[in-house]
Design a protein around this motif. Structure first.
Motif, PDB file in Angstrom:
ATOM      1  N   PHE A   1       0.847  -1.301  -0.013  1.00  0.00           N
ATOM      2  CA  PHE A   1      -0.128   0.037  -0.167  1.00  0.00           C
ATOM      3  C   PHE A   1       0.769   1.289   0.156  1.00  0.00           C
ATOM      4  CE2 PHE A   1      -2.182   3.353   2.503  1.00  0.00           C
ATOM      5  CZ  PHE A   1      -3.191   3.455   1.508  1.00  0.00           C
ATOM      6  N   GLN A   2       0.764   2.087  -1.071  1.00  0.00           N
ATOM      7  CA  GLN A   2       1.746   3.216  -1.174  1.00  0.00           C
ATOM      8  C   GLN A   2       0.522   4.630  -1.068  1.00  0.00           C
ATOM      9  OE1 GLN A   2       3.879   3.225  -4.409  1.00  0.00           O
ATOM     10  NE2 GLN A   2       4.848   5.219  -4.028  1.00  0.00           N
ATOM     11  N   ASP A   3       1.146   5.421  -0.219  1.00  0.00           N
ATOM     12  CA  ASP A   3       0.715   6.775  -0.168  1.00  0.00           C
ATOM     13  C   ASP A   3       1.766   7.871  -0.128  1.00  0.00           C
ATOM     14  OD1 ASP A   3      -0.939   8.874   0.768  1.00  0.00           O
ATOM     15  OD2 ASP A   3      -1.273   8.477   2.828  1.00  0.00           O
ATOM     16  N   GLY A   4       1.967   8.529  -1.188  1.00  0.00           N
ATOM     17  CA  GLY A   4       3.026   9.438  -1.379  1.00  0.00           C
ATOM     18  C   GLY A   4       4.250   8.690  -1.251  1.00  0.00           C
ATOM     19  N   CYS A   5       5.227   9.275  -0.431  1.00  0.00           N
ATOM     20  CA  CYS A   5       6.353   8.772   0.015  1.00  0.00           C
ATOM     21  C   CYS A   5       6.311   7.432   0.895  1.00  0.00           C
ATOM     22  CB  CYS A   5       7.234   9.902   0.808  1.00  0.00           C
ATOM     23  SG  CYS A   5       7.703  11.397  -0.452  1.00  0.00           S
ATOM     24  N   LEU A   6       5.115   7.280   1.493  1.00  0.00           N
ATOM     25  CA  LEU A   6       5.186   5.867   2.612  1.00  0.00           C
ATOM     26  C   LEU A   6       4.761   4.797   1.594  1.00  0.00           C
ATOM     27  CD1 LEU A   6       3.473   7.580   5.522  1.00  0.00           C
ATOM     28  CD2 LEU A   6       5.969   7.349   5.433  1.00  0.00           C
ATOM     29  N   VAL A   7       5.266   3.772   1.773  1.00  0.00           N
ATOM     30  CA  VAL A   7       5.135   2.533   1.449  1.00  0.00           C
ATOM     31  C   VAL A   7       4.788   1.477   2.435  1.00  0.00           C
ATOM     32  CG1 VAL A   7       5.915   0.866  -0.353  1.00  0.00           C
ATOM     33  CG2 VAL A   7       6.346   2.988  -0.801  1.00  0.00           C
ATOM     34  N   LYS A   8       3.932   0.971   2.605  1.00  0.00           N
ATOM     35  CA  LYS A   8       3.590  -0.071   3.517  1.00  0.00           C
ATOM     36  C   LYS A   8       3.604  -1.369   2.962  1.00  0.00           C
ATOM     37  CE  LYS A   8       0.267  -1.270   7.442  1.00  0.00           C
ATOM     38  NZ  LYS A   8      -0.723  -0.919   8.079  1.00  0.00           N
ATOM     39  N   TYR A   9       4.324  -2.293   3.473  1.00  0.00           N
ATOM     40  CA  TYR A   9       4.438  -3.756   3.061  1.00  0.00           C
ATOM     41  C   TYR A   9       3.818  -4.577   4.083  1.00  0.00           C
ATOM     42  CZ  TYR A   9       7.601  -2.899  -1.034  1.00  0.00           C
ATOM     43  OH  TYR A   9       8.041  -2.241  -1.912  1.00  0.00           O
ATOM     44  N   THR A  10       3.160  -5.706   3.566  1.00  0.00           N
ATOM     45  CA  THR A  10       2.915  -6.706   4.647  1.00  0.00           C
ATOM     46  C   THR A  10       3.424  -8.161   4.048  1.00  0.00           C
ATOM     47  OG1 THR A  10       0.508  -5.632   4.777  1.00  0.00           O
ATOM     48  CG2 THR A  10       0.563  -8.256   5.227  1.00  0.00           C
ATOM     49  N   VAL A  11       4.480  -8.642   5.009  1.00  0.00           N
ATOM     50  CA  VAL A  11       5.386  -9.810   4.874  1.00  0.00           C
ATOM     51  C   VAL A  11       4.892 -10.888   5.447  1.00  0.00           C
ATOM     52  CG1 VAL A  11       7.636 -10.453   4.912  1.00  0.00           C
ATOM     53  CG2 VAL A  11       7.191  -7.745   4.532  1.00  0.00           C
ATOM     54  N   LYS A  12       4.826 -11.960   4.762  1.00  0.00           N
ATOM     55  CA  LYS A  12       4.543 -13.285   5.491  1.00  0.00           C
ATOM     56  C   LYS A  12       5.710 -14.176   5.645  1.00  0.00           C
ATOM     57  CE  LYS A  12       1.791 -17.539   4.547  1.00  0.00           C
ATOM     58  NZ  LYS A  12       0.861 -18.205   3.693  1.00  0.00           N
ATOM     59  N   GLU A  13       5.818 -14.588   6.970  1.00  0.00           N
ATOM     60  CA  GLU A  13       7.005 -15.420   7.126  1.00  0.00           C
ATOM     61  C   GLU A  13       6.572 -16.644   7.643  1.00  0.00           C
ATOM     62  OE1 GLU A  13      10.921 -15.449  10.418  1.00  0.00           O
ATOM     63  OE2 GLU A  13       9.445 -13.889  10.590  1.00  0.00           O
ATOM     64  N   GLU A  14       7.255 -17.790   7.161  1.00  0.00           N
ATOM     65  CA  GLU A  14       6.932 -19.162   7.343  1.00  0.00           C
ATOM     66  C   GLU A  14       8.001 -19.766   8.124  1.00  0.00           C
ATOM     67  OE1 GLU A  14       5.730 -20.804   3.323  1.00  0.00           O
ATOM     68  OE2 GLU A  14       3.857 -19.726   3.221  1.00  0.00           O
ATOM     69  N   TRP A  15       7.734 -20.838   8.925  1.00  0.00           N
ATOM     70  CA  TRP A  15       8.599 -21.591   9.586  1.00  0.00           C
ATOM     71  C   TRP A  15       7.995 -22.833  10.089  1.00  0.00           C
ATOM     72  CZ3 TRP A  15       5.884 -17.797  11.998  1.00  0.00           C
ATOM     73  CH2 TRP A  15       5.588 -18.030  13.165  1.00  0.00           C
ATOM     74  N   LEU A  16       8.791 -23.852  10.517  1.00  0.00           N
ATOM     75  CA  LEU A  16       8.100 -25.267  10.995  1.00  0.00           C
ATOM     76  C   LEU A  16       8.221 -25.075  12.534  1.00  0.00           C
ATOM     77  CD1 LEU A  16       9.854 -27.669   8.510  1.00  0.00           C
ATOM     78  CD2 LEU A  16       7.580 -26.897   8.488  1.00  0.00           C
TER      79      LEU A  16
END
Length: 433
Positions: free
Chosen positions: A169-184
């Motif tokens: 999601f981007q709003d001007g200079c701000l960029v928001k990432y949603t990162v999914k991390e997987e593990w066992l």
């Protein structure tokens, strides 16, 4: 968490309780998740009557990671101080070490620690740790960080393999990432979502895991986001100087008993300069004008040598107190009262009521009875009445004149001399009578 087996092993569902408690403590990202999960955990396993868990929850702000991630701890834990101290003396002292041996072994332990530190510094400065990828950011950390800290950074680079970008999601200079991390987790696949906010203009980045704020290392989620934005260089504020291999260790210039390089010309020059600085400071502190002049001269010299300085970091007030740039007193004022700490009762048995063994009690009784018998015999021995008074006085005079052996110095010598003078005065009074 090390007390979990001791406190909870008596429950039937101990393995499930232990697994759920560890997952709740270490996997809770925000405070709300932990508090809701804790209440469900207590109700699920019927642990409302457990006083230990109740105390832990009352003090949750002091030990649960999600409450402490906003503060910098440099990777330290609460038990690390005692554990590090015990490991520091491993192989040098034991329960039978005397005080004299402890002093020698303490120097040996310091010498070994200093040698290992010098070896690690030499390896970081003269060898190169291989990069695991073609990332320019990893190469930047390789050039700056020591081998030990760069290994931790590389672990985060390897962890990028299990991270995936889900939403942007981007709003001007701000960029928001949603990162999914997987593990066992115990053979089962699990995942966690993290939010990364990137400001592209000043290049500010922050992750919800707060690994950088907590330990001072860029997390894998931030590294993944920077790669997605084609950023090839991390800002200087994210490369901490405390992990640098080029940092100067000031304590290594101090001459100590465990240091074998006391004849190092660098250490000798350091000692000579410190002595000169002390002489200048002793003279300059007599007046405000000379102190300011010396500070200005030192700032000029530091600027020429490339040492970072602040203009007049401390100024003297009219009363002679040290003030900072805002005019606030940096030291303790005369009006403040320092009181003694409140006396706290020690745990365990009082020192005066120490338990004694049977042998110790019998020997003490024998000494007491022997002392009583001796005092009774001395009180029952009267002066020989058949001897005339004049002969008794003569005997006392001879004993006082000869006297016992008197040491040449010390408190016992003074005490013996005073006793002899008292006896002489008593004999003289008796003769006059």
């Amino acid at each position: 968490m090390k007390k979990v087996p001791e406190k909870l092993q008596g429950y039937t569902n101990y393995k499930s309780i232990k697994t759920e408690l560890k997952r709740l403590v270490y996997d809770s990202i925000i405070v709300a998740d932990f508090e809701l999960g804790w209440q469900a955990f207590i109700v699920k396993y019927d642990l409302t009557t457990n006083d230990w868990l109740t105390t832990l929850f009352d003090e949750r702000r002091r030990w649960v990671p999600c409450y402490l991630k906003s503060q910098f701890w440099a990777g330290m834990s609460t038990t690390q101080r005692s554990e590090g101290l015990n490991a520091f003396f491993d192989g040098f002292i034991n329960s039978g070490t005397t005080l004299q041996q402890f002093v020698v072994q303490y120097d040996n332990a310091l010498r070994q620690k200093a040698e290992k530190e010098f070896e690690a510094d030499f390896a970081s400065s003269n060898t190169t740790a291989a990069c695991g990828s073609q990332s320019l950011i990893e190469r930047q950390f390789q050039l700056e960080y020591s081998h030990a800290k760069f290994a931790e950074v590389q672990n985060e680079f390897r962890g990028k393999i299990n991270c995936f970008v889900k939403r942007v999601f981007q709003d001007g200079c701000l960029v928001k990432y949603t990162v999914k991390e997987e593990w066992l987790w115990e053979g089962k696949k699990s995942h966690r979502m993290h939010d990364v906010v990137l400001d592209t203009m000043p290049t500010n980045i922050q992750c919800s895991c707060m690994l950088f704020e907590f330990r001072g290392i860029m997390c894998r989620h931030n590294l993944l986001t920077l790669g997605q934005e084609d950023i090839e260089c991390v800002p200087e504020k994210y490369v901490l100087r405390r992990w640098s291999k080029n940092v100067r260790r000031r304590h290594s210039l101090i001459i100590a008993g465990y240091n074998r390089s006391n004849d190092d010309p660098r250490m000798q020059r350091y000692k000579m300069l410190c002595k000169r600085f002390y002489d200048l400071a002793e003279v300059a502190c007599d007046s405000d004008a000379s102190s300011r002049m010396l500070c200005n001269e030192l700032n000029s010299i530091a600027k020429g040598l490339g040492v970072p300085t602040k203009s007049n970091p401390f100024m003297l007030s009219q009363h002679g107190d040290i003030e900072d740039n805002d005019g606030q007193h940096a030291g303790v004022t005369n009006s403040s009262i320092v009181r003694s700490p409140v006396h706290v009762k020690r745990k365990g048995r009082p020192r005066t009521n120490r338990l004694q063994s049977t042998v110790e009690k019998l020997s003490k009784k024998k000494k007491t009875s022997a002392a009583k018998n001796k005092s009774q015999r001395s009180s029952q021995e009267p002066m020989d009445v058949n001897v005339p008074l004049d002969s008794q006085c003569t005997q006392l005079t001879d004993e006082a004149s000869i006297g016992p052996y008197i040491p040449n110095n010390g408190f016992m010598s003074l005490l013996t001399c005073m006793e002899a003078e008292i006896v002489n005065s008593q004999v003289a009074t008796t003769r006059l009578i």
